[in-house]
Design a protein around this motif. Structure first.
Motif, PDB file in Angstrom:
ATOM      1  N   GLN A 158      57.702  32.114  66.667  1.00 23.89           N
ATOM      2  CA  GLN A 158      59.156  32.050  66.519  1.00 23.89           C
ATOM      3  C   GLN A 158      59.690  33.296  65.820  1.00 23.89           C
ATOM      4  OE1 GLN A 158      59.936  28.370  64.532  1.00 23.89           O
ATOM      5  NE2 GLN A 158      59.732  27.129  66.394  1.00 23.89           N
ATOM      6  N   SER A 159      58.945  33.772  64.844  1.00 22.02           N
ATOM      7  CA  SER A 159      59.346  34.971  64.110  1.00 22.02           C
ATOM      8  C   SER A 159      59.344  36.188  65.035  1.00 22.02           C
ATOM      9  CB  SER A 159      58.405  35.185  62.933  1.00 22.02           C
ATOM     10  OG  SER A 159      58.682  36.404  62.304  1.00 22.02           O
ATOM     11  N   ILE A 160      58.307  36.291  65.875  1.00 25.24           N
ATOM     12  CA  ILE A 160      58.212  37.397  66.835  1.00 25.24           C
ATOM     13  C   ILE A 160      59.358  37.313  67.843  1.00 25.24           C
ATOM     14  CG2 ILE A 160      56.835  38.326  68.744  1.00 25.24           C
ATOM     15  CD1 ILE A 160      54.325  37.614  67.076  1.00 25.24           C
ATOM     16  N   GLU A 161      59.630  36.113  68.346  1.00 25.93           N
ATOM     17  CA  GLU A 161      60.731  35.926  69.300  1.00 25.93           C
ATOM     18  C   GLU A 161      62.073  36.309  68.667  1.00 25.93           C
ATOM     19  OE1 GLU A 161      60.708  31.967  70.901  1.00 25.93           O
ATOM     20  OE2 GLU A 161      58.725  32.223  71.804  1.00 25.93           O
ATOM     21  N   ALA A 162      62.257  35.895  67.423  1.00 25.77           N
ATOM     22  CA  ALA A 162      63.506  36.214  66.724  1.00 25.77           C
ATOM     23  C   ALA A 162      63.649  37.720  66.548  1.00 25.77           C
ATOM     24  CB  ALA A 162      63.548  35.507  65.378  1.00 25.77           C
ATOM     25  N   GLU A 163      62.536  38.384  66.235  1.00 26.37           N
ATOM     26  CA  GLU A 163      62.568  39.848  66.058  1.00 26.37           C
ATOM     27  C   GLU A 163      62.877  40.536  67.387  1.00 26.37           C
ATOM     28  OE1 GLU A 163      59.463  43.299  64.760  1.00 26.37           O
ATOM     29  OE2 GLU A 163      59.386  41.424  63.604  1.00 26.37           O
ATOM     30  N   GLU A 164      62.268  40.052  68.472  1.00 22.01           N
ATOM     31  CA  GLU A 164      62.533  40.627  69.798  1.00 22.01           C
ATOM     32  C   GLU A 164      64.000  40.424  70.193  1.00 22.01           C
ATOM     33  OE1 GLU A 164      59.639  38.689  72.251  1.00 22.01           O
ATOM     34  OE2 GLU A 164      58.056  40.146  71.771  1.00 22.01           O
ATOM     35  N   LEU A 165      64.522  39.236  69.904  1.00 22.23           N
ATOM     36  CA  LEU A 165      65.927  38.960  70.203  1.00 22.23           C
ATOM     37  C   LEU A 165      66.844  39.880  69.401  1.00 22.23           C
ATOM     38  CD1 LEU A 165      66.082  35.063  70.435  1.00 22.23           C
ATOM     39  CD2 LEU A 165      66.515  36.703  72.271  1.00 22.23           C
ATOM     40  N   GLU A 166      66.504  40.108  68.144  1.00 20.69           N
ATOM     41  CA  GLU A 166      67.304  40.986  67.298  1.00 20.69           C
ATOM     42  C   GLU A 166      67.259  42.414  67.831  1.00 20.69           C
ATOM     43  OE1 GLU A 166      69.983  42.283  64.805  1.00 20.69           O
ATOM     44  OE2 GLU A 166      69.470  40.164  65.014  1.00 20.69           O
ATOM     45  N   GLN A 167      66.092  42.868  68.297  1.00 21.01           N
ATOM     46  CA  GLN A 167      65.974  44.206  68.876  1.00 21.01           C
ATOM     47  C   GLN A 167      66.814  44.311  70.156  1.00 21.01           C
ATOM     48  OE1 GLN A 167      61.749  44.782  69.353  1.00 21.01           O
ATOM     49  NE2 GLN A 167      61.473  45.491  67.244  1.00 21.01           N
ATOM     50  N   GLU A 168      66.757  43.276  70.995  1.00 23.03           N
ATOM     51  CA  GLU A 168      67.571  43.259  72.215  1.00 23.03           C
ATOM     52  C   GLU A 168      69.056  43.290  71.867  1.00 23.03           C
ATOM     53  OE1 GLU A 168      66.584  40.073  74.918  1.00 23.03           O
ATOM     54  OE2 GLU A 168      64.446  40.518  74.781  1.00 23.03           O
ATOM     55  N   ARG A 169      69.437  42.498  70.880  1.00 22.81           N
ATOM     56  CA  ARG A 169      70.836  42.443  70.435  1.00 22.81           C
ATOM     57  C   ARG A 169      71.283  43.816  69.932  1.00 22.81           C
ATOM     58  NH1 ARG A 169      70.560  38.370  66.663  1.00 22.81           N
ATOM     59  NH2 ARG A 169      70.419  36.905  68.378  1.00 22.81           N
ATOM     60  N   GLU A 170      70.424  44.469  69.165  1.00 24.54           N
ATOM     61  CA  GLU A 170      70.739  45.800  68.639  1.00 24.54           C
ATOM     62  C   GLU A 170      70.875  46.803  69.778  1.00 24.54           C
ATOM     63  OE1 GLU A 170      71.777  48.599  65.866  1.00 24.54           O
ATOM     64  OE2 GLU A 170      71.634  46.436  65.657  1.00 24.54           O
ATOM     65  N   GLN A 171      69.987  46.718  70.774  1.00 23.10           N
ATOM     66  CA  GLN A 171      70.065  47.629  71.921  1.00 23.10           C
ATOM     67  C   GLN A 171      71.360  47.391  72.701  1.00 23.10           C
ATOM     68  OE1 GLN A 171      67.988  50.287  72.631  1.00 23.10           O
ATOM     69  NE2 GLN A 171      69.676  50.751  74.015  1.00 23.10           N
ATOM     70  N   LEU A 172      71.748  46.135  72.840  1.00 28.06           N
ATOM     71  CA  LEU A 172      73.017  45.817  73.516  1.00 28.06           C
ATOM     72  C   LEU A 172      74.202  46.396  72.743  1.00 28.06           C
ATOM     73  CD1 LEU A 172      72.460  42.141  74.702  1.00 28.06           C
ATOM     74  CD2 LEU A 172      72.726  44.171  76.140  1.00 28.06           C
ATOM     75  N   ARG A 173      74.151  46.299  71.414  1.00 30.18           N
ATOM     76  CA  ARG A 173      75.229  46.867  70.592  1.00 30.18           C
ATOM     77  C   ARG A 173      75.310  48.373  70.799  1.00 30.18           C
ATOM     78  NH1 ARG A 173      74.290  45.869  64.811  1.00 30.18           N
ATOM     79  NH2 ARG A 173      76.427  46.535  64.516  1.00 30.18           N
ATOM     80  N   ILE A 174      74.157  49.037  70.853  1.00 33.50           N
ATOM     81  CA  ILE A 174      74.119  50.490  71.077  1.00 33.50           C
ATOM     82  C   ILE A 174      74.675  50.820  72.461  1.00 33.50           C
ATOM     83  CG2 ILE A 174      72.573  52.465  71.428  1.00 33.50           C
ATOM     84  CD1 ILE A 174      70.791  51.204  69.182  1.00 33.50           C
ATOM     85  N   ASP A 175      74.214  50.081  73.478  1.00 30.19           N
ATOM     86  CA  ASP A 175      74.698  50.310  74.853  1.00 30.19           C
ATOM     87  C   ASP A 175      76.203  50.089  74.942  1.00 30.19           C
ATOM     88  OD1 ASP A 175      72.072  50.802  75.542  1.00 30.19           O
ATOM     89  OD2 ASP A 175      71.777  48.882  76.568  1.00 30.19           O
ATOM     90  N   LEU A 176      76.690  49.051  74.290  1.00 34.02           N
ATOM     91  CA  LEU A 176      78.118  48.739  74.300  1.00 34.02           C
ATOM     92  C   LEU A 176      78.907  49.851  73.614  1.00 34.02           C
ATOM     93  CD1 LEU A 176      80.100  46.583  75.214  1.00 34.02           C
ATOM     94  CD2 LEU A 176      79.829  45.480  73.000  1.00 34.02           C
ATOM     95  N   TRP A 177      78.395  50.331  72.476  1.00 32.17           N
ATOM     96  CA  TRP A 177      79.063  51.427  71.763  1.00 32.17           C
ATOM     97  C   TRP A 177      79.114  52.681  72.641  1.00 32.17           C
ATOM     98  CZ3 TRP A 177      82.287  52.269  67.981  1.00 32.17           C
ATOM     99  CH2 TRP A 177      82.457  53.568  67.513  1.00 32.17           C
TER     100      TRP A 177
END
Length: 138
Positions: free
Chosen positions: A22-41
């Motif tokens: 669950q911790s690994i999944e949460a970290e991967e989701l956070e990385q994806e979310r961060e990448q989406l924020r960068i792409d959106l910016w």
């Protein structure tokens, strides 16, 4: 006794394994979310840059530079959050600017047609005048 101790450890290790997954999944989701924020910016910056270019402003907006798009206060660079409604506003402005260009092109086409018709009429008049002069000479 060994079998019993294995069974008693098993639920704990399963729970620990589940927690790690669950911790690994949460970290991967956070990385994806961060990448989406960068792409959106980056998309937001490109839209603003296009708008600036279409308006004829050669000076690029300081907020559009990649250096200022990163938040240096954190250890890992993360994209700035786009202010609420800003992306919508920028897209609306881009649409308006493109529409102005299209309208301008339509006006230009209409103007060129009017000028072309006027030139044809002038040519026809000159042709008639030239033919009349030729007949007069004969």
């Amino acid at each position: 006794n060994e079998e019993m101790s294995l069974h008693s450890v098993s639920p704990t290790s399963t729970s620990l394994l589940s927690e790690i997954e669950q911790s690994i999944e949460a970290e991967e989701l956070e990385q994806e979310r961060e990448q989406l924020r960068i792409d959106l910016w980056e998309a937001y910056c490109q839209i603003r840059s296009l708008c600036s270019h279409l308006r004829g402003n050669d000076i690029t907006d300081s907020a559009l530079s990649t250096d200022s798009s990163m938040d240096e206060s954190s250890d890992t660079s993360s994209a700035k959050d786009i202010p609420t409604g800003s992306l919508h506003t920028a897209l609306h402005e881009l649409k308006r600017l493109i529409q102005n260009i299209l309208d301008g092109n339509e006006s230009t086409v209409v103007l060129l047609r009017v000028e072309m018709n006027a030139a044809k009429e002038e040519r026809d008049k000159l042709k008639v005048t030239s033919e009349e002069k030729d007949q007069d000479k004969q």
